[in-house]
Design a protein around this motif. Structure first.
Motif, mmCIF file in Angstrom:
data_model
loop_
_atom_site.group_PDB
_atom_site.id
_atom_site.type_symbol
_atom_site.label_atom_id
_atom_site.label_comp_id
_atom_site.label_asym_id
_atom_site.label_seq_id
_atom_site.Cartn_x
_atom_site.Cartn_y
_atom_site.Cartn_z
ATOM 1 N N ALA A 1 6.696 -32.678 1.901
ATOM 2 C CA ALA A 1 5.393 -32.982 2.490
ATOM 3 C C ALA A 1 4.390 -33.340 1.398
ATOM 4 C CB ALA A 1 4.893 -31.792 3.301
ATOM 5 N N THR A 2 3.462 -34.175 1.755
ATOM 6 C CA THR A 2 2.399 -34.568 0.830
ATOM 7 C C THR A 2 1.309 -33.494 0.805
ATOM 8 O OG1 THR A 2 1.249 -35.739 2.573
ATOM 9 C CG2 THR A 2 2.840 -36.995 1.274
ATOM 10 N N GLN A 3 0.307 -33.712 -0.010
ATOM 11 C CA GLN A 3 -0.820 -32.791 -0.104
ATOM 12 C C GLN A 3 -2.082 -33.388 0.531
ATOM 13 O OE1 GLN A 3 -0.361 -29.646 -1.315
ATOM 14 N NE2 GLN A 3 1.790 -30.307 -1.400
ATOM 15 N N TYR A 4 -1.887 -34.151 1.595
ATOM 16 C CA TYR A 4 -3.034 -34.755 2.261
ATOM 17 C C TYR A 4 -3.939 -33.694 2.873
ATOM 18 C CZ TYR A 4 -0.440 -39.168 1.949
ATOM 19 O OH TYR A 4 0.238 -40.269 1.506
ATOM 20 N N ARG A 5 -5.237 -33.970 2.849
ATOM 21 C CA ARG A 5 -6.222 -33.092 3.466
ATOM 22 C C ARG A 5 -7.120 -33.928 4.365
ATOM 23 N NH1 ARG A 5 -9.916 -31.075 0.550
ATOM 24 N NH2 ARG A 5 -9.850 -32.527 -1.205
ATOM 25 N N PHE B 1 -7.618 -37.551 2.998
ATOM 26 C CA PHE B 1 -7.734 -37.607 1.542
ATOM 27 C C PHE B 1 -6.420 -37.213 0.901
ATOM 28 C CE2 PHE B 1 -12.058 -37.346 2.936
ATOM 29 C CZ PHE B 1 -12.816 -37.995 1.961
ATOM 30 N N ASN B 2 -6.153 -37.838 -0.224
ATOM 31 C CA ASN B 2 -5.030 -37.449 -1.077
ATOM 32 C C ASN B 2 -5.645 -36.744 -2.280
ATOM 33 O OD1 ASN B 2 -2.672 -37.151 -2.466
ATOM 34 N ND2 ASN B 2 -2.261 -39.321 -2.738
ATOM 35 N N ALA C 1 -10.127 -43.244 7.994
ATOM 36 C CA ALA C 1 -9.870 -42.468 9.204
ATOM 37 C C ALA C 1 -9.171 -43.284 10.283
ATOM 38 C CB ALA C 1 -11.182 -41.907 9.761
ATOM 39 N N GLY C 2 -8.558 -44.422 9.904
ATOM 40 C CA GLY C 2 -7.928 -45.294 10.884
ATOM 41 C C GLY C 2 -6.517 -44.886 11.243
ATOM 42 N N LEU C 3 -5.841 -45.773 11.945
ATOM 43 C CA LEU C 3 -4.498 -45.456 12.430
ATOM 44 C C LEU C 3 -3.522 -45.221 11.282
ATOM 45 C CD1 LEU C 3 -2.573 -45.145 14.838
ATOM 46 C CD2 LEU C 3 -2.156 -47.618 14.717
ATOM 47 N N ALA C 4 -3.605 -46.013 10.222
ATOM 48 C CA ALA C 4 -2.691 -45.819 9.086
ATOM 49 C C ALA C 4 -2.885 -44.436 8.478
ATOM 50 C CB ALA C 4 -2.921 -46.901 8.038
ATOM 51 N N GLU C 5 -4.138 -44.033 8.286
ATOM 52 C CA GLU C 5 -4.421 -42.722 7.708
ATOM 53 C C GLU C 5 -3.920 -41.597 8.618
ATOM 54 O OE1 GLU C 5 -7.624 -45.505 6.083
ATOM 55 O OE2 GLU C 5 -6.480 -45.234 7.923
ATOM 56 N N GLN C 6 -4.168 -41.736 9.927
ATOM 57 C CA GLN C 6 -3.751 -40.683 10.861
ATOM 58 C C GLN C 6 -2.237 -40.599 10.953
ATOM 59 O OE1 GLN C 6 -6.131 -38.780 11.698
ATOM 60 N NE2 GLN C 6 -7.826 -40.163 11.201
ATOM 61 N N LEU C 7 -1.550 -41.746 10.915
ATOM 62 C CA LEU C 7 -0.090 -41.732 10.977
ATOM 63 C C LEU C 7 0.497 -41.150 9.699
ATOM 64 C CD1 LEU C 7 2.535 -42.455 12.423
ATOM 65 C CD2 LEU C 7 2.341 -44.774 11.469
ATOM 66 N N SER C 8 -0.066 -41.505 8.556
ATOM 67 C CA SER C 8 0.408 -40.966 7.287
ATOM 68 C C SER C 8 0.231 -39.453 7.246
ATOM 69 C CB SER C 8 -0.348 -41.621 6.130
ATOM 70 O OG SER C 8 0.153 -41.202 4.878
ATOM 71 N N TYR C 9 -0.906 -38.973 7.740
ATOM 72 C CA TYR C 9 -1.146 -37.522 7.766
ATOM 73 C C TYR C 9 -0.202 -36.831 8.740
ATOM 74 C CZ TYR C 9 -3.548 -33.042 8.116
ATOM 75 O OH TYR C 9 -3.842 -31.691 8.102
ATOM 76 N N ALA C 10 0.021 -37.446 9.906
ATOM 77 C CA ALA C 10 0.921 -36.849 10.897
ATOM 78 C C ALA C 10 2.345 -36.765 10.360
ATOM 79 C CB ALA C 10 0.879 -37.648 12.193
ATOM 80 N N LEU C 11 2.788 -37.813 9.674
ATOM 81 C CA LEU C 11 4.146 -37.827 9.118
ATOM 82 C C LEU C 11 4.252 -37.016 7.827
ATOM 83 C CD1 LEU C 11 5.032 -41.620 9.565
ATOM 84 C CD2 LEU C 11 6.002 -39.709 10.862
#
Length: 580
Positions: free
Chosen positions: A300-304, A340-341, A376-386
């Motif tokens: 998992a990444t460290q996205y916040r 955020f990364n 805060a767009g779809l790419a960001e939300q999908l990256s955070y979800a995954l």
């Protein structure tokens, strides 16, 4: 004729014409009044138009209402420059003339002081008292606005109806190539091209608010149960899924959320969904990906995430072209979730194994120019979800082909954006199924630089590094892609394309004899200097490699040159700005 036989309307009209008596003074007054009305508009425009330079261009010496005649030399030049026999050269000149007439008519209306002064107040009165929108906007209930193409997608005929396909194939501007109306061949071909590289395709047709929340448009839809789609949607879904394409339709999910929670899934005066709706779509999409084991596990990444509020007046309200001081529609404040990364805002990763292709539904909370926040767009939300990095190619408008075309351009120039990819998620507005141009763009012919740049014809980074990253060139405009009419699309800014020939450097060394240059053609709903360029013009531009600014301008609406045979795709690609 028997006197008892009633006369027809035509017979009565003919008899009355013969006995109608108009006094000479009235006939003269009506004639003078008609001629005064006809000539008042161009005369008023000439009297009120500024005689100083506008948009960097000198004021015309011809009356603006007669400016179409200044285009005739360009038509003759188009005949001279074109290749082929007499008929083909005549067609080329005719296409140039038709395009010039279209640009002239649009410009005459948009530059009219009469239109400028009357349009806003008139539209304000029609909206306030008549509850009327315009050709792009419908008024809903309680201050809600709806984008007409999205409503027409739901209420119109099936987009796969043979009569509809035939009509669309023959529509469009006379000087442009006709649209490819059927989405299935292009999507299936794209899926097969990806499958050859062991990449899975997921389609995400983003619904409009008329599909999910039709009650906001009219109370007649209060009893509707499920989401409203075009009559051909189920057939389309069946046909492409049969070819191995995964279709993830968010409409039922968003409709259920709306009915269950009463939380709006769309922005009130904008065409797009809320950030919460995009988040829901991303999380559900993650579930589908995990259920089908489409991606291998990874740490998992460290996205916040951080929440904030964004306020803006929606794009549909802007398209109404109301006066600046209007009070009918106010800015809407919504909560967005930024990703955020570490301490840095999320950024796409070209080495990721997931590629998201998206349009303005992807960009709405990512692109600062859309004024709804960033990261805060779809790419960001999908990256955070995954909880994994993803790559992104996104561009406002033309979701039917724009991102596929950008991907093809990068492949042709030797930049393989599909390297290491296992999954491509392609989001586009569902209305594109009914109105989009589904061009065939065969990636298999372009992969791995099979159409590489000619030796020495690349961007030559060393040339730019020696000149502070920029070079000033002078060149002739061979062709232009055009610029959308301000207010005709739900985007304030647009990039257009120029094919330049005879390129000569006035500062630095010339990068190539022929180039393709992107320029800003519309900014904040106003045409720029570059919007006035036409074939045959000699222009001076400060250029730099497109890659150096694509992060800033790449997701804006971009109008590409017609290049059905991929003849221009090999040319060096630059960003240009008019030289003062």
């Amino acid at each position: 004729m028997n006197s008892s036989t009633p006369l027809s309307r035509e017979e009565i009209a003919k008899r009355e014409i013969g006995v109608t008596d108009i006094a000479p003074w009235l006939a003269r007054a009506m004639t003078i009044g008609f001629l005064a009305l006809v000539f008042a508009v161009p005369l008023l425009h000439e009297l009120t138009a500024s005689n100083v330079e506008q948009g960097g261009q000198p004021a015309p010496t011809w009356p603006r209402c007669a400016a179409i005649f200044t285009r005739l030399p360009d038509v003759a030049a188009a005949f001279d420059r074109s290749k082929g026999d007499l008929w083909q050269r005549t067609l080329a000149a005719n296409h140039n003339l038709l395009k010039s007439v279209d640009v002239y008519e649009t410009g005459l209306k948009d530059e009219s002081r009469l239109v400028e002064r009357l349009l806003g107040p008139t539209q304000h009165a029609l909206t306030k008292w008549g509850r009327l929108g315009n050709e792009k906007a419908y008024l809903g209930r309680d201050g809600w606005l709806f984008y007409r193409p999205s409503v027409d997608y739901v209420t119109g005929p099936g987009f796969l109806d043979p009569r509809v396909l035939a009509k669309r194939a023959q529509s469009g501007k006379a000087y442009a190539a006709p649209a490819q109306p059927d989405p299935r061949p292009a999507i299936i071909q794209f899926a097969h091209d990806l499958a050859r590289r062991d990449i899975t395709l997921i389609l995400v047709p983003a619904p409009g608010k008329a599909t999910v929340q039709p009650e906001r448009l009219s109370s007649r839809y209060a009893a509707v149960g499920g989401a409203l789609h075009n009559a051909s949607f189920e057939q389309f879904k069946h046909d492409v899924e049969r070819e191995g394409v995964i279709v993830f339709d968010p409409a039922p999910l968003l409709r259920e959320n709306w009915l269950r929670t009463d939380d709006d899934q769309f922005l009130k005066t904008d065409t797009h969904w809320t950030c919460q709706a995009a988040q829901t779509v991303a999380e559900t999409l993650r579930g589908l990906i995990e259920e089908r084991s489409l991606l291998p596990p990874r740490p998992a990444t460290q996205y916040r995430v951080r929440s904030r509020f964004a306020s803006n007046l929606g794009d549909i309200a802007v398209m109404l072209r109301l006066p600046d001081d209007q009070a009918l529609f106010s800015s809407e404040t919504v909560k967005i979730r930024r990703v955020f990364n570490g301490d840095e805002p999320w950024q796409p990763d070209s080495s990721a194994d997931v590629l998201l292709l998206g349009d303005s539904f992807t960009n709405i909370f990512s692109q600062e120019a859309m004024k709804w926040g960033a990261s805060a767009g779809l790419a960001e939300q999908l990256s955070y979800a995954l909880q994994r990095p993803i790559d992104r190619i996104s561009q406002n408008d033309s979701g039917a082909f724009a991102t596929r075309q950008t991907l093809a351009q990068e492949l042709a120039r030797g930049h393989d954006r599909l390297a290491g990819k296992r999954l491509v998620v392609w989001e586009f507005a569902a209305r594109e199924l009914a109105v989009g141009d589904w061009k065939m763009i065969p990636l298999a012919q372009l992969e791995g630089g099979q159409h590489p740049l000619p030796p020495g014809e690349g961007a030559k980074p060393d040339l730019f590094s020696k000149n502070g990253g920029m070079i000033v060139v002078q060149a002739m405009v061979e062709s232009t892609a055009g610029v959308p009419k301000p207010g005709s699309v739900p985007y304030r800014d647009a990039v257009t394309s120029l094919h330049l020939t005879g390129v000569k450097a006035t500062k630095g060394e010339s990068p190539a004899d022929q180039v393709v240059v992107y320029v800003l053609g519309m900014q904040n709903n106003r045409w720029t200097t570059a919007a006035q360029y036409k074939p045959g013009d000699t222009v001076s531009l400060t250029v730099q490699p497109w890659e150096s600014v694509s992060g800033k301008y790449g997701s804006l609406t971009r109008i590409e040159l017609d290049d059905p045979d991929f003849k221009l795709i090999d040319l060096p690609l630059f960003w240009g700005e008019p030289t003062p």
